[in-house]
Design a protein around this motif. Structure first.
Motif, PDB file in Angstrom:
ATOM      1  N   SER A 140      31.413 -14.012  43.240  1.00 34.82           N
ATOM      2  CA  SER A 140      32.222 -13.949  44.451  1.00 34.82           C
ATOM      3  C   SER A 140      33.347 -12.935  44.237  1.00 34.82           C
ATOM      4  CB  SER A 140      32.807 -15.327  44.766  1.00 34.82           C
ATOM      5  OG  SER A 140      33.656 -15.745  43.725  1.00 34.82           O
ATOM      6  N   PRO A 141      33.939 -12.429  45.313  1.00 35.32           N
ATOM      7  CA  PRO A 141      34.983 -11.406  45.176  1.00 35.32           C
ATOM      8  C   PRO A 141      36.145 -11.821  44.264  1.00 35.32           C
ATOM      9  CG  PRO A 141      34.226 -11.477  47.433  1.00 35.32           C
ATOM     10  CD  PRO A 141      33.552 -12.637  46.738  1.00 35.32           C
ATOM     11  N   GLY A 196      26.948 -13.014  45.487  1.00 38.72           N
ATOM     12  CA  GLY A 196      25.754 -13.839  45.388  1.00 38.72           C
ATOM     13  C   GLY A 196      24.637 -13.303  44.522  1.00 38.72           C
ATOM     14  N   LYS A 197      24.746 -12.088  44.066  1.00 39.67           N
ATOM     15  CA  LYS A 197      23.672 -11.511  43.249  1.00 39.67           C
ATOM     16  C   LYS A 197      23.935 -11.776  41.776  1.00 39.67           C
ATOM     17  CE  LYS A 197      21.058  -7.286  42.467  1.00 39.67           C
ATOM     18  NZ  LYS A 197      20.924  -5.842  42.748  1.00 39.67           N
ATOM     19  N   ASP A 244      31.818 -24.252  24.890  1.00 43.21           N
ATOM     20  CA  ASP A 244      32.733 -25.143  25.595  1.00 43.21           C
ATOM     21  C   ASP A 244      33.568 -24.337  26.571  1.00 43.21           C
ATOM     22  OD1 ASP A 244      34.567 -28.060  24.384  1.00 43.21           O
ATOM     23  OD2 ASP A 244      33.917 -27.472  26.395  1.00 43.21           O
ATOM     24  N   LYS A 245      34.101 -25.050  27.568  1.00 36.23           N
ATOM     25  CA  LYS A 245      34.894 -24.404  28.603  1.00 36.23           C
ATOM     26  C   LYS A 245      36.258 -24.002  28.085  1.00 36.23           C
ATOM     27  CE  LYS A 245      32.749 -27.150  32.280  1.00 36.23           C
ATOM     28  NZ  LYS A 245      32.964 -28.162  33.328  1.00 36.23           N
ATOM     29  N   GLY A 246      36.722 -22.849  28.603  1.00 32.49           N
ATOM     30  CA  GLY A 246      38.080 -22.422  28.354  1.00 32.49           C
ATOM     31  C   GLY A 246      38.970 -22.845  29.503  1.00 32.49           C
ATOM     32  N   ASP A 247      39.911 -21.993  29.867  1.00 30.02           N
ATOM     33  CA  ASP A 247      40.874 -22.341  30.907  1.00 30.02           C
ATOM     34  C   ASP A 247      40.381 -22.062  32.325  1.00 30.02           C
ATOM     35  OD1 ASP A 247      43.335 -21.074  28.660  1.00 30.02           O
ATOM     36  OD2 ASP A 247      42.842 -23.162  29.063  1.00 30.02           O
ATOM     37  N   VAL A 248      39.479 -21.112  32.489  1.00 28.12           N
ATOM     38  CA  VAL A 248      39.017 -20.724  33.833  1.00 28.12           C
ATOM     39  C   VAL A 248      37.494 -20.607  33.876  1.00 28.12           C
ATOM     40  CG1 VAL A 248      41.141 -19.625  34.648  1.00 28.12           C
ATOM     41  CG2 VAL A 248      39.546 -18.315  33.242  1.00 28.12           C
ATOM     42  N   PRO A 249      36.746 -21.706  33.651  1.00 23.84           N
ATOM     43  CA  PRO A 249      35.294 -21.617  33.524  1.00 23.84           C
ATOM     44  C   PRO A 249      34.512 -21.617  34.839  1.00 23.84           C
ATOM     45  CG  PRO A 249      36.007 -23.862  33.196  1.00 23.84           C
ATOM     46  CD  PRO A 249      37.258 -23.041  33.394  1.00 23.84           C
ATOM     47  N   GLU A 250      35.180 -21.957  35.956  1.00 26.68           N
ATOM     48  CA  GLU A 250      34.444 -22.144  37.217  1.00 26.68           C
ATOM     49  C   GLU A 250      33.747 -20.849  37.635  1.00 26.68           C
ATOM     50  OE1 GLU A 250      37.331 -25.106  36.536  1.00 26.68           O
ATOM     51  OE2 GLU A 250      37.683 -22.969  36.846  1.00 26.68           O
ATOM     52  N   GLY A 251      32.440 -20.967  37.932  1.00 25.58           N
ATOM     53  CA  GLY A 251      31.667 -19.826  38.401  1.00 25.58           C
ATOM     54  C   GLY A 251      31.003 -19.031  37.292  1.00 25.58           C
ATOM     55  N   VAL A 283      33.121  -7.201  42.667  1.00 24.31           N
ATOM     56  CA  VAL A 283      32.197  -7.942  43.523  1.00 24.31           C
ATOM     57  C   VAL A 283      32.631  -7.715  44.971  1.00 24.31           C
ATOM     58  CG1 VAL A 283      31.164 -10.167  44.066  1.00 24.31           C
ATOM     59  CG2 VAL A 283      31.937  -9.694  41.731  1.00 24.31           C
ATOM     60  N   VAL A 284      31.730  -7.138  45.747  1.00 26.92           N
ATOM     61  CA  VAL A 284      32.074  -6.816  47.142  1.00 26.92           C
ATOM     62  C   VAL A 284      31.334  -7.741  48.112  1.00 26.92           C
ATOM     63  CG1 VAL A 284      32.604  -4.438  46.577  1.00 26.92           C
ATOM     64  CG2 VAL A 284      30.279  -5.049  47.301  1.00 26.92           C
TER      65      VAL A 284
END
Lengths: 111, 113
Positions: B82-83, B16-17, B56-63, B112-113
């Motif tokens: 996120s972890p 979340g940071k 533009d978005k690639g294959d894994v843009p989420e987050g 990410v912990v």
């Protein structure tokens, strides 16, 4: 989505032996590149093949692009410990600069 | 010397940071992209940019988010890490010519912990 499958995932051989890494796809690529990556570093380009059936040599490394431009191979003759690393193939489609990478082959050459 | 510079090289953060990974290239390349590398999956493209203010978005843009306000810089932003975003990240740049070489940064290992 274009996919590239590399095999094997891992290869361990003795110094002086030969090895071949394969990169296969069901899609046609306008060109295919091979990169080598060492621990703690980004990938570095070895070669680009463009024409179906093309063969390129880089010292002891031989790269081949399949006739149908769907597959490629990397052959190393008389491997040396300095050849140890992660080998990645990457294909470029007809449009744009996007590279689609295979999963990589980790090569270990033991002295 | 032609290079792509990423910072930081290593980062451990908490869920979340917000964080930003910077990327800068000195080759006047138009095309820049971000990849993540996970074992057995090779490099997967997150976002790319063809030029300033064009992303533009690639294959894994989420987050993930990116920006391209200047030609040389292409920061990667994780608004709420996120972890599952723990990975090795690479920035790359290239010209727009056909079959041009992509130059990669040295990578940023994010946990990410």
């Amino acid at each position: 989505t274009q996919l590239l499958e590399q095999s094997p995932q891992f290869l361990s051989i003795q110094e002086g032996e030969n090895l071949t890494v394969y990169c296969n796809s069901s899609s046609v690529f306008s060109s295919l590149q091979w990169y080598r990556q060492e621990p703690g570093e980004g990938p570095v380009l070895l070669v680009t093949v463009v024409t179906g059936g093309e063969v390129k040599k880089l010292k002891r490394l031989t790269f081949q692009f399949g006739d149908a431009r769907k597959d490629s191979s990397l052959h190393i003759t008389a491997a040396q410990p300095g050849d140890t690393g992660l080998y990645l193939c990457a294909g470029k489609g007809a449009a744009g600069n996007k590279l689609t990478f295979g999963g990589g082959t980790r090569v270990l050459v033991k002295p | 010397e032609a290079q792509v510079t990423q910072n930081p090289r290593y980062l451990i953060t908490v869920t979340g940071k917000k964080l930003t990974v910077t990327c800068s290239q000195n080759m006047n390349h138009e095309y820049m992209s971000w990849y993540r590398q996970d074992p057995g999956l090779g490099l997967r493209q997150i976002y790319y940019s063809m030029n300033v203010e064009v992303t533009d978005k690639g294959d894994v843009p989420e987050g993930y988010k990116v920006s391209r306000k200047e030609k040389r810089n292409f920061p990667l932003i994780l608004e709420s890490p996120s972890p599952n975003q723990t990975s090795l990240y690479f920035c790359a740049s290239s010209g727009l010519e056909v079959n041009t070489e992509a130059f990669f940064g040295q990578g940023t290992r994010l946990t990410v912990v």
